[in-house]
Design an enzyme around this catalytic site. Structure first.
Site, PDB file in Angstrom:
ATOM      1  N   LYS A   1     -20.229  19.855 -83.090  1.00 37.04           N
ATOM      2  CA  LYS A   1     -18.862  20.013 -82.590  1.00 37.04           C
ATOM      3  C   LYS A   1     -18.651  21.285 -81.774  1.00 37.04           C
ATOM      4  O   LYS A   1     -17.564  21.854 -81.760  1.00 37.04           O
ATOM      5  CB  LYS A   1     -17.860  19.928 -83.756  1.00 37.04           C
TER       6      LYS A   1
ATOM      7  N   ASP B   1     -15.823  10.239 -84.990  1.00 39.92           N
ATOM      8  CA  ASP B   1     -15.336  11.589 -85.257  1.00 39.92           C
ATOM      9  C   ASP B   1     -15.072  12.249 -83.904  1.00 39.92           C
ATOM     10  O   ASP B   1     -15.999  12.621 -83.182  1.00 39.92           O
ATOM     11  CB  ASP B   1     -16.396  12.371 -86.045  1.00 39.92           C
TER      12      ASP B   1
ATOM     13  N   GLU C   1      -3.592   9.138 -70.630  1.00 36.40           N
ATOM     14  CA  GLU C   1      -3.751   9.657 -69.275  1.00 36.40           C
ATOM     15  C   GLU C   1      -3.718   8.506 -68.284  1.00 36.40           C
ATOM     16  O   GLU C   1      -4.687   7.727 -68.179  1.00 36.40           O
ATOM     17  CB  GLU C   1      -5.078  10.422 -69.139  1.00 36.40           C
TER      18      GLU C   1
ATOM     19  N   HIS D   1      -3.683   8.853 -58.822  1.00 34.81           N
ATOM     20  CA  HIS D   1      -2.895   9.412 -59.924  1.00 34.81           C
ATOM     21  C   HIS D   1      -1.408   9.360 -59.625  1.00 34.81           C
ATOM     22  O   HIS D   1      -0.592   9.229 -60.535  1.00 34.81           O
ATOM     23  CB  HIS D   1      -3.348  10.840 -60.236  1.00 34.81           C
TER      24      HIS D   1
END
Lengths: 403, 403, 403, 403
Positions: C229, C303, C100, C394
């Site tokens: 998660k 993870d 990004e 951006h």
């Protein structure tokens, strides 16, 4: 539903001692009395006050079963509350039924401050009620096909639904596919009634039609999505009743003299209590909508269980560039009615009358007054906390029991 | 708080027309009457039924301000409800105040089924009330040091808190650091009272002591974390009142004869309505706890606004290996009291008496009965939906108004 | 689990074309190559870059199955980041893997501002991991008895659990009764490892012992309560990893020169974006924790799926009495490790080394650096929005693709 | 944004040691190397593997700043996965980058079972992206007027927004009034790109136009409502990307032979784990969407932080009348792209190619494959828990480290 309590002869060892059944469901005054006496005898209590009921018992039909009289709850009045709404314009004195000491005084204080400030502006952004059946399909392809197509059938579905009611209007369908099921949210306008019975009946009719024309295996009339009498995140976007905002600009001098605090202190309190709301994973943010809603709902014959959804909302305290306070409440799912339910009974009718809100054409007005009153409560309670007067106020006005 | 409505002479153009003030806050019967007449005159309404109040007005002191009488709400009774609790054992007839037609009959049906099934087992897992002030520090190091150390000071904090009350006991502190602030959750037991005023006062005292001994710059007595009268996710783990479970094994024949459905249909309904609850982002899962809670709370003089937190919970319908039904409700934050608040007033006292729950030592018993009654409502409503009798029941028993 | 793909001969019409199995699960370099070629042939793609893998394939054993090489993701570095933690003290350059555009520059800007401001203070309030099996009982009486008694068995349960691991320590049990089921939350410390496999194994052992000694009919090792998660409200109170706070006092001149905004503008933005978070029913409040967590987790062999729980938290921007900014982040369930999982592999090890965080004894240090970096991101992104530079940044740094 | 790191000469005692700036932002290979060496020297680490990067560094422009090479993560492949979508039809082998042992094998097992069962049906119900600025007004009357009128200006607003982009289409505006503020949700289609930069730019332009024509005092481009890279309840109704359902009918024999469990056991597990999700106040319900999403997103060059919103969803396991399993996943806000962002870089492009999903016109296909893969993971993990093989599988395939 007379058959709701069916006999179960074979397994029945001793008969259940049901509350005695009487002629025509027992609404005549002598039946209510006989039933009350049966309860007194069976449970050993005395129901003198319960019997001191001025509502004619025959009028209770449709509002309660197994009637034994009426409860009483103290009624106070708070005001003046100056409201500048689209439907409610003027000064109101708000009936509040409660047993929580200091509550009425606290709302009254907020109302006085808001009235002094020039009143509460309030608007209704949306007005509808909803119910959301769930349709079950064999697989995700069938449910997809259904979800894509159902809105094309809107007119036919609307006709089916509206054939059951003279007041409810189906305004929108919205599909929520979940796996092979599809929840369909039906949004209705229901005029001045709460309308839950109305739209349940209309939607059942519509569902039967949908079943005839779709591949749905089955459906349940309720999916749980509608959040009737429950708190849910989806209520923040509206759907259960009226989406109302109310706000007021309160001069810093008024904040000081009436509320004993400052706009900056209220804004600071807001910031810090937002943290607590976030940490508790609360839906929305507010100080005590439930307090005011309960007091007014009980007084005015509303369905009190609707405070579970109506109390979801967002309060805001902002300091303006001039250092004054702009305070708002947003109640996205405020469920109120001025016809139907308990609105016409005895004290309920009188309390609605006190606000000029009894009968048809008044639900929007009533909603605006409620929103303004809720703002008063938020402002007063927030101020009591910000100024550290909360404990003192409850000490002075709360019941001095050994508790 | 007599000074809550302070004059604001300089900016005051015309005086606010406040509800008239009277001697000793105007609880004498003639003052209540005069105030009611003032309201009638000012608003143009007639308050005949409001005036037909059998509660001595002097007894309202501490429960309401600006009293003008009492509201009445129809009272029905549902039962028999056989409860096998730790505190409530036996058959009860439950007073329910409502204006929603079919509600009492629906609960009665569930109660009859449960009683026939052998009754409702119920237990209280936890019993406490909470309040959560927020302490503000200069930086995260100070807040860390505080959060690590505050539990070491537990004894001193407890002493400070309990010095203000004979009934409240501080049982636990729990820190929630949020940035440089620390929310401290105070958990108390409050005997048979609701206890909010009690623990607010105790905690204010404790906070003053904490301020003296810590680096906190300031604090707010309320952070919003406690979820008093609001719905939040944190309520599912308990904290506002009693954490109660109630359950019953209902033979499939009883399900059929009393409820007109089957355990499998109820389980299937549960699965599908869970989807709707999830999709709506509801807190917990239940059909209509708010309905039963509102009806019983109003009848028994509870703080009705507490249904906002009490109605958070989880219902479950499971099919046993034998094909029977095991139905449960879990109410993690049920706020009920048998002393204090409105519990001693007129009809409230009578309704508590009907359950053998008036006065000290009865709050746990009352909580168990409430949980059992809520289970009855869930079971009956779920069955009405599963068997497609919901609409019919409301048609038959609901008010046939043009709505 | 070699038997995971069992043959199903009778119904099998044509065999499933599985990825070819090889000796010792095929981690030798020639097997990886052969498998990659098989995929290229089967799917028609070219895997040149995937094959350009510098991690010895044998080292992948235990981290992946069916290996065909490695992916690459651009790695940038942001800093300097001055951290004043209990475990991390000094200036760090933080590795961030992302695609990004503008992300690394944005974090760098925030880090520079924070470093100029004197650095980020950070502390770990709690450090544990959890798993929550659910036990099923016949009725609510059995589940009550179990829930009341299980903590008395803590020592025996702890011994059973810890018999399976040298590093995990069971520190607490907590019961959540839901109807006739009881969810038991097991909280462990797991040293510098993520520890999920460790505590799952330990808890399975403990559950077997509980089954032997209780009336539980059955249990499931996972109830869903642990929020591994997944995002849940309960994560705000901690439980999945480290509960970390990080904060910094940033002088208004630094806010201006580095971030092109003012403390008041940031505070105002916070207030208004809280409204959006509330309205969306978001868990917690933050700008973009997931961005920084993903970039660092990918770089450092964490993870990555744990960002679902780690990204739950609360950011705050406050104006001090002096008009400066105090900015904080709170990450209540930050799951990071410096041993086990992917932490020792190739680039992961190198990136952890860049922070001085590779190997045992470094997980707390790593967590503090992560929290400080997340604060930098919140500050920079918030400033870009407050100063209206977000789009421009951006535009300048994002890829000028036809999108 | 070159000026993001501005000098602050007056207060600067010692200069910040920033990562060295180079010509054209330093994407040339020698600059990347020099920067990497600077980091090695400054932090004392060795970045051999980071330097073993096969992506031409010039191609990283627009995807990262301060590049020093690339990270590597092991890549495995799971399949065959038979998909019956509207856009994806056929058998796929899915690239998964992870370091969690057993993950790829677990997904492979689920895919094999689903393929054997006849494949996964999948559909996209909605496809859009959103951003939600907040407009600030002086009072609730102005905000009401704005909210009522803004949709009438839809065409003009759409033109302004779309003037900045060739691909984004504004499809809907939706107002959320909160007090005197109004959050306006802008919903766009963004073709095959993620499109966040695109719609941010378009919306900024639209906001400027709105500011010119309304009474809004100010606005913030982001309100927090959009839930970009955060988990929120509002995501369940879609809005961030594709709303996808995927489902499969799995014969009970296949469930037994491939998954070692039964449809009834899976359904029972679902029921019990729903309780845990409810108790934790989770958004939606799922086992481990984040695992599969992270592995595929990393492999295929997606914006990994979007798993925070994409992982919100609902899994369901149902037993059919025949005793078979119907399993589904619903991903209401799945954010995926096949052009823009990191999709064209090195291994990302190769992994997308492996699925036939690289480049324009493939995003819907990719989304369907992802949803089908997620279903495989849910099914396999659920089965491992239901059959008590979870621990054993992780023991066999997880890394045998002393953790």
């Amino acid at each position: 539903m007379s058959g709701l309590i069916s006999p179960e002869p074979s397994t029945q060892v001793e008969p259940l001692q049901l509350v005695p059944r009487m002629k025509e469901q027992g609404y005549a005054v002598q039946y209510v009395e006989r039933r009350r006496e049966w309860i007194e005898k069976t449970t050993g209590c005395c129901l003198k006050h319960v019997g001191a009921c001025s509502i004619p018992s025959q009028e209770m039909r449709g509002n309660i079963e197994n009637p034994i009289g009426a409860i009483q709850m103290p009624l106070g009045v708070a005001g003046p509350l100056l409201v500048n709404g689209n439907h409610a314009c003027g000064t109101f004195y708000v009936p509040m039924a409660t047993t929580e000491g200091a509550l009425v005084r606290s709302y009254e204080r907020g109302m006085a401050a808001l009235t002094r400030a020039g009143g509460v502006a309030t608007r209704i952004h949306q007005d509808e009620n909803r119910i959301a059946p769930i349709f079950c399909f064999d697989n995700v392809l069938d449910s997809f096909e259904f979800a894509q197509g159902v809105t094309e059938d809107f007119e036919a579905i609307r006709e089916a639904a509206e054939s059951t009611t003279g007041h409810g209007k189906l305004v929108r369908l919205e599909c929520h596919p979940v796996g092979r099921e599809v929840i369909v949210n039906f949004s209705y306008t229901t005029a001045d009634a709460h309308g839950m019975n109305m739209i349940v009946k209309a939607t059942e009719r519509a569902c039967q039609q949908i079943m005839d024309r779709s591949k749905a295996r089955t459906f349940h009339l309720f999916s749980g999505f509608s959040s009737e009498k429950r708190a849910s995140g989806s209520l923040l976007a509206g759907g259960k009743g009226k989406r109302v905002t109310a706000g007021a600009l309160v001069h810093k001098a008024t904040v000081k003299s009436y509320l004993h605090t400052t706009p900056a202190q209220l804004s600071d309190l807001w910031r810090h209590t937002v943290l607590g709301h976030l940490q508790a994973n609360t839906i929305g943010y507010n100080g005590q909508y439930a307090n005011g809603l309960a007091a007014i709902f009980i007084a005015c014959g509303q369905d009190v269980a609707n405070i579970a959804n109506s109390a979801v909302g967002i309060t805001n305290f902002e300091v303006t560039d001039n250092g004054d306070l702009y305070a708002t409440v947003t109640l996205p799912s405020l469920t109120v009615a001025t016809v139907g339910g308990g609105t016409a009974l005895g004290t309920s009718r009188e309390c609605l009358d006190m606000l000029g809100c009894a009968g048809p054409g008044r639900a929007a007005k009533f909603a605006e007054i409620v929103a303004a009153a809720i703002l008063a409560g938020e402002l007063s309670m927030g101020s009591a906390i910000a100024s550290n007067e909360f404990v003192q106020a409850h000490e002075t006005l709360g019941r001095n029991r050994p508790v």
